[in-house]
Design a protein around this motif. Structure first.
Motif, short mmCIF file in Angstrom:
data_model
loop_
_atom_site.label_atom_id
_atom_site.label_comp_id
_atom_site.label_asym_id
_atom_site.label_seq_id
_atom_site.Cartn_x
_atom_site.Cartn_y
_atom_site.Cartn_z
N LEU A 82 0.85 -1.19 0.00
CA LEU A 82 0.00 0.00 0.00
C LEU A 82 0.88 1.23 0.00
N ILE A 83 0.80 2.00 -1.06
CA ILE A 83 1.52 3.28 -1.16
C ILE A 83 0.60 4.36 -0.60
N ASP A 84 1.03 4.98 0.48
CA ASP A 84 0.22 6.00 1.14
C ASP A 84 0.74 7.38 0.79
N VAL A 85 -0.10 8.18 0.14
CA VAL A 85 0.29 9.55 -0.23
C VAL A 85 -0.56 10.58 0.53
N GLY A 86 -1.35 10.14 1.49
CA GLY A 86 -2.27 11.03 2.18
C GLY A 86 -1.61 11.82 3.30
N VAL A 87 -2.20 12.96 3.62
CA VAL A 87 -1.81 13.78 4.77
C VAL A 87 -3.09 14.27 5.43
N GLY A 88 -3.15 14.18 6.75
CA GLY A 88 -4.31 14.67 7.48
C GLY A 88 -4.13 16.11 7.91
N LEU A 89 -4.91 17.02 7.31
CA LEU A 89 -4.84 18.44 7.64
C LEU A 89 -6.23 18.96 7.97
N SER A 90 -6.28 19.97 8.82
CA SER A 90 -7.54 20.63 9.12
C SER A 90 -8.03 21.36 7.87
N ASP A 91 -9.31 21.73 7.89
CA ASP A 91 -9.90 22.38 6.72
C ASP A 91 -9.21 23.69 6.36
N ASP A 92 -8.61 24.35 7.36
CA ASP A 92 -7.93 25.61 7.08
C ASP A 92 -6.42 25.42 6.86
N PHE A 93 -5.98 24.16 6.80
CA PHE A 93 -4.58 23.82 6.48
C PHE A 93 -3.57 24.34 7.50
N VAL A 94 -3.97 24.49 8.75
CA VAL A 94 -3.03 25.00 9.76
C VAL A 94 -2.71 23.98 10.85
N GLU A 95 -3.42 22.85 10.89
CA GLU A 95 -3.16 21.84 11.91
C GLU A 95 -3.14 20.46 11.30
N LEU A 96 -2.23 19.62 11.82
CA LEU A 96 -2.17 18.22 11.41
C LEU A 96 -3.15 17.40 12.25
N SER A 97 -3.79 16.44 11.63
CA SER A 97 -4.70 15.57 12.38
C SER A 97 -3.94 14.50 13.15
N HIS A 98 -2.65 14.29 12.83
CA HIS A 98 -1.82 13.32 13.55
C HIS A 98 -0.54 14.02 14.00
N PRO A 99 -0.66 14.97 14.93
CA PRO A 99 0.51 15.81 15.27
C PRO A 99 1.64 15.07 15.96
N ASN A 100 1.35 13.93 16.57
CA ASN A 100 2.39 13.20 17.29
C ASN A 100 2.73 11.87 16.64
N SER A 101 2.22 11.65 15.43
CA SER A 101 2.55 10.42 14.69
C SER A 101 2.39 10.75 13.21
N SER A 102 1.85 9.82 12.46
CA SER A 102 1.61 10.06 11.04
C SER A 102 0.50 9.13 10.57
N LEU A 103 -0.12 9.49 9.48
CA LEU A 103 -1.11 8.62 8.87
C LEU A 103 -0.47 7.31 8.44
N GLY A 104 0.72 7.39 7.85
CA GLY A 104 1.39 6.17 7.42
C GLY A 104 1.59 5.18 8.56
N GLU A 105 2.02 5.68 9.71
CA GLU A 105 2.19 4.81 10.88
C GLU A 105 0.86 4.21 11.33
N ARG A 106 -0.17 5.03 11.35
CA ARG A 106 -1.47 4.55 11.82
C ARG A 106 -2.03 3.48 10.90
N ILE A 107 -1.82 3.64 9.60
CA ILE A 107 -2.27 2.60 8.67
C ILE A 107 -1.48 1.33 8.90
#
Length: 208
Positions: A82-107
């Motif tokens: 699985l190639i993961d190219v996603g990034v979790g950002l808030s609607d205003d692009f100022v906050e990460l949804s995974h500030p202490n990890s990453s989407l790749g790690e969670r997957i």
């Protein structure tokens, strides 16, 4: 190769066009495939895209990616790179949804039998498929724990125009957080340039 792409947004469509032009068999996966008949690309359900795939690509919004993958089910994803190219950002692009990890790690943590490789998340969709259009070489990063999945990903990156000299393996999947956290700097650079179509290049000190 048969490539299933989860998502039908700009990134998924760009990658599908790029890999299709390179001769790969692509299928986009949508939650509502009946509503996406205008894409000039084959579209099926998320589960159909996973069943089609020798390699699966997550190009869904990072805030919902794990949920969508769970809707497909771990058994259907087992053993598929699985190639993961996603990034979790808030609607205003100022906050990460995974500030202490990453989407790749969670997957990877949620689907331990699915080898995850993080890449292509430090640039916009146009650069992903046409790095040669930039004014000079630049770098694409790879993070993941599975060596064979990384080799497969590297070959697919080459098919998009990324020579091996532009590909930098930065380590295991835990390093994906560095790639994803760059999103905040990306937004700042884009504001400064007045454009999203750019990339960064890692320049090392010459060997002595």
């Amino acid at each position: 190769m048969r490539i299933g792409l989860l998502g039908t947004g700009n990134v998924a469509r760009a990658l599908a066009h790029g890999w299709s032009a390179a001769g790969h068999d692509v299928l986009l996966g949508s939650r509502r495939p009946g509503e996406r008949t205008d894409l000039e690309l084959p579209v099926g359900s998320l589960s159909e895209a996973a069943a089609h795939a020798e390699v699966l690509v997550n190009a869904t919004p990072g805030t919902v990616s794990v949920e969508l993958l769970h809707s497909i089910g771990a058994p259907a994803l087992a053993g598929i790179p699985l190639i993961d190219v996603g990034v979790g950002l808030s609607d205003d692009f100022v906050e990460l949804s995974h500030p202490n990890s990453s989407l790749g790690e969670r997957i990877q943590d949620a689907f331990p039998l699915t080898p995850v490789v993080k890449t292509l998340c430090t640039m916009d969709s146009m650069v992903m498929i046409a790095p040669g259009d930039l004014d000079g070489p630049s770098t694409v990063f790879l993070s993941g724990d599975d060596a064979e999945a990384k080799r497969t990903t590297g070959r697919l990156l080459t098919d998009l125009g990324w020579p091996p000299s532009s590909q930098l393996d930065i380590g295991g999947i835990r390093t994906a957080r560095g790639q994803e956290h760059f999103a905040l700097l990306f937004v700042g650079i884009a504001g400064g340039l007045g454009s999203h179509t750019f990339n960064i290049n890692v320049v090392a000190r010459p060997a002595v």
